[in-house]
Design an enzyme around this catalytic site. Sequence first.
Site, short mmCIF file in Angstrom:
data_model
loop_
_atom_site.label_atom_id
_atom_site.label_comp_id
_atom_site.label_asym_id
_atom_site.label_seq_id
_atom_site.Cartn_x
_atom_site.Cartn_y
_atom_site.Cartn_z
N SER A 111 -0.15 -13.63 38.38
CA SER A 111 -1.50 -13.10 38.52
C SER A 111 -2.55 -14.17 38.33
O SER A 111 -3.70 -13.99 38.71
CB SER A 111 -1.73 -11.99 37.49
OG SER A 111 -1.78 -12.55 36.18
N GLY A 112 -2.17 -15.28 37.71
CA GLY A 112 -3.14 -16.32 37.37
C GLY A 112 -3.62 -16.22 35.94
O GLY A 112 -4.25 -17.13 35.42
N GLU A 135 -2.14 -8.85 3.91
CA GLU A 135 -2.18 -9.31 5.30
C GLU A 135 -3.59 -9.43 5.85
O GLU A 135 -3.79 -10.06 6.90
CB GLU A 135 -1.36 -8.36 6.19
CG GLU A 135 -1.97 -7.01 6.46
CD GLU A 135 -1.69 -5.97 5.38
OE1 GLU A 135 -1.86 -4.77 5.65
OE2 GLU A 135 -1.29 -6.36 4.25
N VAL A 181 -3.01 -15.77 31.71
CA VAL A 181 -2.23 -16.60 30.80
C VAL A 181 -0.79 -16.10 30.68
O VAL A 181 0.15 -16.90 30.61
CB VAL A 181 -2.90 -16.70 29.41
CG1 VAL A 181 -3.05 -15.33 28.75
CG2 VAL A 181 -2.14 -17.64 28.49
N ASP A 182 -0.59 -14.78 30.66
CA ASP A 182 0.76 -14.26 30.44
C ASP A 182 1.71 -14.64 31.56
O ASP A 182 2.78 -15.20 31.32
CB ASP A 182 0.72 -12.73 30.29
CG ASP A 182 -0.18 -12.28 29.16
OD1 ASP A 182 -0.42 -13.08 28.24
OD2 ASP A 182 -0.66 -11.14 29.21
N SER A 183 1.32 -14.34 32.79
CA SER A 183 2.21 -14.66 33.90
C SER A 183 2.31 -16.17 34.11
O SER A 183 3.36 -16.67 34.52
CB SER A 183 1.74 -13.98 35.19
OG SER A 183 0.48 -14.45 35.59
N ALA A 184 1.23 -16.91 33.80
CA ALA A 184 1.27 -18.37 33.96
C ALA A 184 2.25 -19.00 32.98
O ALA A 184 3.03 -19.88 33.35
CB ALA A 184 -0.13 -18.95 33.76
N LYS A 186 0.01 -12.22 21.83
CA LYS A 186 -0.84 -13.02 22.71
C LYS A 186 -1.14 -14.41 22.14
O LYS A 186 -1.11 -15.41 22.87
CB LYS A 186 -2.14 -12.29 23.00
CG LYS A 186 -3.14 -13.06 23.85
CD LYS A 186 -2.72 -13.15 25.31
CE LYS A 186 -3.05 -11.89 26.04
NZ LYS A 186 -2.86 -12.00 27.50
N HIS A 206 -3.64 -5.00 0.25
CA HIS A 206 -3.21 -5.48 1.57
C HIS A 206 -3.29 -7.01 1.62
O HIS A 206 -4.36 -7.57 1.91
CB HIS A 206 -4.09 -4.88 2.67
CG HIS A 206 -3.84 -3.44 2.91
ND1 HIS A 206 -2.85 -2.98 3.75
CD2 HIS A 206 -4.44 -2.33 2.41
CE1 HIS A 206 -2.84 -1.66 3.75
NE2 HIS A 206 -3.80 -1.24 2.95
N CYS A 234 0.84 -1.20 0.00
CA CYS A 234 0.00 0.00 0.00
C CYS A 234 0.88 1.26 0.00
O CYS A 234 1.50 1.58 -1.01
CB CYS A 234 -0.98 -0.03 1.17
SG CYS A 234 -2.28 1.23 1.04
#
Length: 528
Positions: free
Chosen positions: A241-242, A189, A244-247, A384, A187, A93
Amino acid sequence: MNAAPHGSIDTSSFDTVLVVDFGAQYAQLIARRVREAHVYSEIVPYSISPEEVAARRPAAIILSGGPKSVHQPGAPLPDPGILQLGIPVFGICYGIQVIAQQLGGVVDRSGRGEYGRTTLTLAAGSDAGPPPSVLFDHVPPSFDVWMSHFDAVVEAPDGFRVTASTPDAPVAAFEDPERRIHAVQFHPEVVHTTGGQQILKSFLYEVAGCRPTWTMTSVIDASVEAIRAQVGKERVICGLSGGVDSAVAAALVHKAIGEQLTCVFVDTGLLRAGEADQVEATFRGQFDVDLVHVKAADRFLGALDDIADPERKRKIIGETFIRVFEEAAAELGDVPFLVQGTLYPDIIESGTKDAARIKSHHNVGGLPEDMQFELVEPLRNLFKDEVRAVGEELGLPEEIVWRQPFPGPGLAVRIVGTITPERVEILRAADAIVTEEVRRAGLYRELWQSFAVLPVVRTVGVQGDERTYAHPVVIRAVTSDDAMTADWARLPYDLLERLSSRIINEVPGVNRVALDITSKPPGTIEWE
């Protein structure tokens, strides 16, 4: 492999694609599509110098779309020397217009723009002429693409051949195979472009020679090696924290160093209903991890007393977390390292010297300068969806891997205004109803996030034939792939009716329910 900063992956062993960002929402999507092709990508500002690019030794460069015209005063333009480095380049583009302008082509107003779906026709090859473009080897001669432009390339630079056109863009794609520069006006993507991901793969594999080695298995192996190289034999604590990221961060670090890790779960008083008990039961029952549970609700709520500004909230929460972790570490002895579940979008949104800050994430822009820990952030290179994939590969339970994202500052950034224990309880009760009903409707996995927001205002209502003056609750539900962009979810009317009825009838202090139908951009997913 050398230790990478913050315990993140040393990406030097992977072929890297630099996505040059000209200020459009598409840069993040392009970066994710490259990674979906199993090639590592990073987003860099358009102001990056040729010397900086060369020093990073990328396998390829992609020039993203952008919101401006190349003729507009102050338009974001890269250093022309980047196109002279001999590195394969793919312009998308705005990117094709930049290439055309800097290499002697002509970009002009075509008379009418193209927005949305349109039909692209490939230039025909012949026995006597050059073969069709390698980019289009696996797509039909004519197919639908997604356009979003007003300016257009009307004349390709010398040495380039036009490879595709549309009714309103006679130069919809061009290339110079010898210089390994390819570009398209559409585009690839976005999902609306037929075969768009295959076109991107053709550039990555056939033009740039990238190796598809960016897999979750390789990411885990590289993460484990980087963590070990950073922390050695030292003790480490993880702010758990419980979510997904910290787990996943905790699981990665535990895989790397085992009993050197202690997880610290802080009950801030700003968690969702039943969250503290759930986290403790899950991690004590399912994981062989040393877990310290710190109950600090009074401390966090006290620090936030009479604070309404969202940036101050985030910084106060970030600093308070660190102080709690420092105290927990002191009780454990000498613990120099702190693990956090910081993600790549956190880094982007918190801002750099070249990128505007959207909001300070409590674990990035909200950290105190005098922090005593060295950070270990094994996920800071990941989006994520990649974190979820790593979690599944590590064997984490589904209820953790697919839990909807929850901000580190918790309910504090979903109360728009000052925070009181009463307001926290109102929001917690309303939020629990949203989660319960969304799950009952079978939509929990389909939605990126669904939650309640409490604006600190009051509205007039009538309940039991009497006037009430109580709070409204706003329902926020969005769909997204990576939280960099999001669309508001079209929740069924019967679900909305149940939510409104239950929240008003079951949550004291609420007399009105509203629905947020704002996409990102222009809004953010969280209200603060």
